[in-house]
Scaffold this motif. Structure first.
Motif, PDB file in Angstrom:
ATOM      1  N   MET A 195      43.871  -1.900 -79.672  1.00 58.02           N
ATOM      2  CA  MET A 195      44.411  -2.845 -78.206  1.00 58.02           C
ATOM      3  C   MET A 195      43.304  -3.506 -78.134  1.00 58.02           C
ATOM      4  O   MET A 195      43.285  -4.707 -77.586  1.00 58.02           O
ATOM      5  CB  MET A 195      45.199  -1.898 -77.646  1.00 58.02           C
ATOM      6  CG  MET A 195      46.788  -2.159 -77.745  1.00 58.02           C
ATOM      7  SD  MET A 195      47.803  -3.210 -77.978  1.00 58.02           S
ATOM      8  CE  MET A 195      47.394  -4.560 -77.014  1.00 58.02           C
ATOM      9  N   VAL A 196      42.472  -2.428 -77.620  1.00 57.21           N
ATOM     10  CA  VAL A 196      41.379  -2.833 -77.340  1.00 57.21           C
ATOM     11  C   VAL A 196      39.911  -3.394 -77.414  1.00 57.21           C
ATOM     12  O   VAL A 196      39.707  -5.244 -77.577  1.00 57.21           O
ATOM     13  CB  VAL A 196      39.792  -2.335 -76.788  1.00 57.21           C
ATOM     14  CG1 VAL A 196      38.236  -2.213 -76.673  1.00 57.21           C
ATOM     15  CG2 VAL A 196      40.772  -0.829 -76.176  1.00 57.21           C
ATOM     16  N   GLU A 197      40.801  -3.464 -79.524  1.00 60.55           N
ATOM     17  CA  GLU A 197      39.613  -4.951 -80.718  1.00 60.55           C
ATOM     18  C   GLU A 197      41.051  -5.876 -80.168  1.00 60.55           C
ATOM     19  O   GLU A 197      40.195  -7.053 -79.957  1.00 60.55           O
ATOM     20  CB  GLU A 197      39.892  -4.153 -81.748  1.00 60.55           C
ATOM     21  CG  GLU A 197      39.140  -5.561 -82.655  1.00 60.55           C
ATOM     22  CD  GLU A 197      37.194  -5.368 -82.744  1.00 60.55           C
ATOM     23  OE1 GLU A 197      37.148  -5.971 -83.245  1.00 60.55           O
ATOM     24  OE2 GLU A 197      37.224  -4.469 -81.414  1.00 60.55           O
ATOM     25  N   MET A 226      45.877 -18.272 -69.737  1.00 58.17           N
ATOM     26  CA  MET A 226      46.389 -17.018 -69.037  1.00 58.17           C
ATOM     27  C   MET A 226      46.856 -15.083 -69.394  1.00 58.17           C
ATOM     28  O   MET A 226      46.911 -15.786 -70.592  1.00 58.17           O
ATOM     29  CB  MET A 226      47.980 -17.387 -67.978  1.00 58.17           C
ATOM     30  CG  MET A 226      48.217 -15.714 -66.734  1.00 58.17           C
ATOM     31  SD  MET A 226      49.555 -16.603 -65.902  1.00 58.17           S
ATOM     32  CE  MET A 226      49.835 -15.121 -65.149  1.00 58.17           C
ATOM     33  N   ALA A 227      45.842 -14.540 -69.376  1.00 58.62           N
ATOM     34  CA  ALA A 227      45.836 -12.991 -70.038  1.00 58.62           C
ATOM     35  C   ALA A 227      48.052 -12.748 -70.256  1.00 58.62           C
ATOM     36  O   ALA A 227      48.265 -12.607 -68.627  1.00 58.62           O
ATOM     37  CB  ALA A 227      44.872 -12.226 -69.796  1.00 58.62           C
ATOM     38  N   ARG A 228      47.694 -12.132 -71.328  1.00 61.09           N
ATOM     39  CA  ARG A 228      48.989 -11.854 -71.260  1.00 61.09           C
ATOM     40  C   ARG A 228      49.435  -9.468 -70.623  1.00 61.09           C
ATOM     41  O   ARG A 228      48.312  -9.453 -71.350  1.00 61.09           O
ATOM     42  CB  ARG A 228      50.030 -11.280 -72.454  1.00 61.09           C
ATOM     43  CG  ARG A 228      51.031 -10.692 -73.106  1.00 61.09           C
ATOM     44  CD  ARG A 228      51.742 -10.591 -74.255  1.00 61.09           C
ATOM     45  NE  ARG A 228      52.302 -11.962 -74.551  1.00 61.09           N
ATOM     46  CZ  ARG A 228      52.671 -13.296 -75.654  1.00 61.09           C
ATOM     47  NH1 ARG A 228      52.158 -12.208 -76.383  1.00 61.09           N
ATOM     48  NH2 ARG A 228      53.652 -13.739 -75.998  1.00 61.09           N
ATOM     49  N   LEU A 243      44.047 -10.735 -73.850  1.00 58.61           N
ATOM     50  CA  LEU A 243      45.173  -9.345 -73.206  1.00 58.61           C
ATOM     51  C   LEU A 243      44.718  -8.393 -72.050  1.00 58.61           C
ATOM     52  O   LEU A 243      43.581  -8.316 -72.164  1.00 58.61           O
ATOM     53  CB  LEU A 243      46.097  -8.848 -74.263  1.00 58.61           C
ATOM     54  CG  LEU A 243      45.903  -9.431 -75.509  1.00 58.61           C
ATOM     55  CD1 LEU A 243      46.287  -7.914 -76.813  1.00 58.61           C
ATOM     56  CD2 LEU A 243      47.148 -10.167 -75.500  1.00 58.61           C
ATOM     57  N   ASP A 244      46.010  -8.474 -71.016  1.00 58.30           N
ATOM     58  CA  ASP A 244      44.886  -7.595 -70.091  1.00 58.30           C
ATOM     59  C   ASP A 244      45.919  -5.858 -70.206  1.00 58.30           C
ATOM     60  O   ASP A 244      47.417  -6.264 -69.497  1.00 58.30           O
ATOM     61  CB  ASP A 244      45.399  -7.681 -68.455  1.00 58.30           C
ATOM     62  CG  ASP A 244      45.026  -7.414 -67.847  1.00 58.30           C
ATOM     63  OD1 ASP A 244      44.640  -6.128 -67.868  1.00 58.30           O
ATOM     64  OD2 ASP A 244      45.678  -7.524 -66.568  1.00 58.30           O
ATOM     65  N   ILE A 245      44.932  -5.016 -70.852  1.00 58.89           N
ATOM     66  CA  ILE A 245      45.687  -3.829 -71.145  1.00 58.89           C
ATOM     67  C   ILE A 245      45.964  -3.326 -69.356  1.00 58.89           C
ATOM     68  O   ILE A 245      44.217  -2.662 -68.874  1.00 58.89           O
ATOM     69  CB  ILE A 245      45.198  -2.889 -72.059  1.00 58.89           C
ATOM     70  CG1 ILE A 245      44.753  -3.443 -73.342  1.00 58.89           C
ATOM     71  CG2 ILE A 245      45.758  -1.411 -72.142  1.00 58.89           C
ATOM     72  CD1 ILE A 245      43.656  -3.536 -73.981  1.00 58.89           C
ATOM     73  N   ARG A 246      46.478  -1.883 -69.551  1.00 59.90           N
ATOM     74  CA  ARG A 246      46.660  -1.137 -68.240  1.00 59.90           C
ATOM     75  C   ARG A 246      47.261  -0.010 -69.206  1.00 59.90           C
ATOM     76  O   ARG A 246      48.320  -0.031 -70.125  1.00 59.90           O
ATOM     77  CB  ARG A 246      48.187  -2.008 -67.037  1.00 59.90           C
ATOM     78  CG  ARG A 246      47.581  -3.017 -66.600  1.00 59.90           C
ATOM     79  CD  ARG A 246      48.707  -3.405 -65.472  1.00 59.90           C
ATOM     80  NE  ARG A 246      49.951  -3.425 -66.116  1.00 59.90           N
ATOM     81  CZ  ARG A 246      50.930  -3.778 -65.267  1.00 59.90           C
ATOM     82  NH1 ARG A 246      50.539  -4.722 -63.829  1.00 59.90           N
ATOM     83  NH2 ARG A 246      52.265  -4.417 -65.435  1.00 59.90           N
ATOM     84  N   TRP A 247      46.760   1.299 -68.271  1.00 58.54           N
ATOM     85  CA  TRP A 247      46.876   3.019 -68.838  1.00 58.54           C
ATOM     86  C   TRP A 247      47.512   3.134 -68.496  1.00 58.54           C
ATOM     87  O   TRP A 247      47.520   3.626 -67.254  1.00 58.54           O
ATOM     88  CB  TRP A 247      45.190   2.956 -69.436  1.00 58.54           C
ATOM     89  CG  TRP A 247      44.694   1.817 -70.205  1.00 58.54           C
ATOM     90  CD1 TRP A 247      43.321   1.937 -69.547  1.00 58.54           C
ATOM     91  CD2 TRP A 247      44.380   1.890 -70.997  1.00 58.54           C
ATOM     92  NE1 TRP A 247      42.589   0.156 -70.492  1.00 58.54           N
ATOM     93  CE2 TRP A 247      43.406   1.481 -71.808  1.00 58.54           C
ATOM     94  CE3 TRP A 247      45.420   2.286 -72.247  1.00 58.54           C
ATOM     95  CZ2 TRP A 247      42.918   0.319 -73.200  1.00 58.54           C
ATOM     96  CZ3 TRP A 247      44.848   1.817 -73.936  1.00 58.54           C
ATOM     97  CH2 TRP A 247      43.555   0.961 -73.911  1.00 58.54           C
ATOM     98  N   GLU A 300      40.676   4.851 -67.630  1.00 59.68           N
ATOM     99  CA  GLU A 300      40.394   3.465 -69.062  1.00 59.68           C
ATOM    100  C   GLU A 300      38.538   4.681 -70.024  1.00 59.68           C
ATOM    101  O   GLU A 300      38.735   4.761 -70.895  1.00 59.68           O
ATOM    102  CB  GLU A 300      39.878   2.903 -68.835  1.00 59.68           C
ATOM    103  CG  GLU A 300      39.606   1.715 -70.467  1.00 59.68           C
ATOM    104  CD  GLU A 300      39.322   0.698 -70.153  1.00 59.68           C
ATOM    105  OE1 GLU A 300      39.544  -0.017 -71.144  1.00 59.68           O
ATOM    106  OE2 GLU A 300      39.279  -0.318 -68.996  1.00 59.68           O
ATOM    107  N   ARG A 301      38.276   5.038 -68.781  1.00 61.13           N
ATOM    108  CA  ARG A 301      36.342   5.545 -68.810  1.00 61.13           C
ATOM    109  C   ARG A 301      37.161   6.851 -69.700  1.00 61.13           C
ATOM    110  O   ARG A 301      36.817   7.466 -70.397  1.00 61.13           O
ATOM    111  CB  ARG A 301      35.322   5.088 -67.886  1.00 61.13           C
ATOM    112  CG  ARG A 301      35.197   4.270 -67.657  1.00 61.13           C
ATOM    113  CD  ARG A 301      34.358   3.951 -66.072  1.00 61.13           C
ATOM    114  NE  ARG A 301      33.876   4.918 -65.407  1.00 61.13           N
ATOM    115  CZ  ARG A 301      34.329   4.975 -63.722  1.00 61.13           C
ATOM    116  NH1 ARG A 301      35.024   4.693 -63.098  1.00 61.13           N
ATOM    117  NH2 ARG A 301      33.846   6.301 -63.697  1.00 61.13           N
TER     118      ARG A 301
END
Length: 200
Positions: free
Chosen positions: A23-25, A1-3, A32-36, A80-81
């Motif tokens: 972080m992306v790497e 499960m992604a953190r 990992l599920d990144i929220r900006w 993100e884009r």
């Protein structure tokens, strides 16, 4: 499960750009599920006698205003884009190009560039900034990272401030180490050698 990882950033900071690419790497080798989220150095420094960024003309308001305008219309994907396109042009390419060109690079409407010149989005910029800063405190800057310890307990930290983007498993190991240190009760600060110029 992604953190879930919440990442607060001011797009104009080159060290924050490096940390964001780490972080992306890291998300390629760790679940990992990144929220900006937007953080503003202009807001952080506005009541200080001397602006440590030297932004006497208020230029740094522009990028965060455009970020918020993009997020309000196009959500996390759009933000993100735009951040990615901005970082590639400004930090990696060394080009201080008009926001419209960055928006076009991101596949977003160029008219959103007008947000940079208006206070229409300042309340939202301040709200996003405050949400991140209250988790760590006004003694820090950008970036702020928030995640959990795997047991559902959320924690936040400033940084890490790095000048080179770790790749592959090195990025994953840095993530593991940062999380390990930041979750220690009473942990406050860790510093390394004096900074060098960011390497893109």
């Amino acid at each position: 499960m992604a953190r879930t990882v919440d990442f607060w950033f001011d797009p104009s900071c080159p060290y924050t750009w490096v940390t964001s690419r780490w972080m992306v790497e890291a998300a390629t080798v760790r679940p990992l599920d990144i929220r900006w989220h937007v953080l503003s150095l202009s807001v952080l420094n506005e009541h200080r006698e001397v602006d440590p960024e030297g932004d006497t003309q208020g230029y740094l308001w522009g990028p965060v205003r455009v970020c918020v305008a993009v997020e309000q219309r196009y959500g996390q994907s759009g933000l993100e884009r735009f951040f990615t396109a901005y970082g590639r042009r400004v930090h990696e390419g060394g080009e201080w190009v008009p926001f419209g060109e960055v928006l076009a690079d991101a596949g977003l409407p160029t008219e959103l560039a007008a947000a940079a010149e208006t206070a229409e989005y300042d309340e939202a910029v301040r709200a996003s900034h405050a949400a991140g800063i209250r988790l760590v405190g006004e003694h820090v800057g950008t970036p702020i990272v928030v995640t959990d310890d795997g047991a559902g307990n959320r924690f936040a930290f400033f940084g890490p401030v790095i000048s080179r983007i770790p790749r592959g498993e090195e990025a994953g190991r840095l993530w593991d180490g940062v999380v390990l240190v930041a979750t220690v009760s009473g942990f406050h600060e860790l510093k390394g050698r004096p900074p060098v110029q960011p390497q893109f």
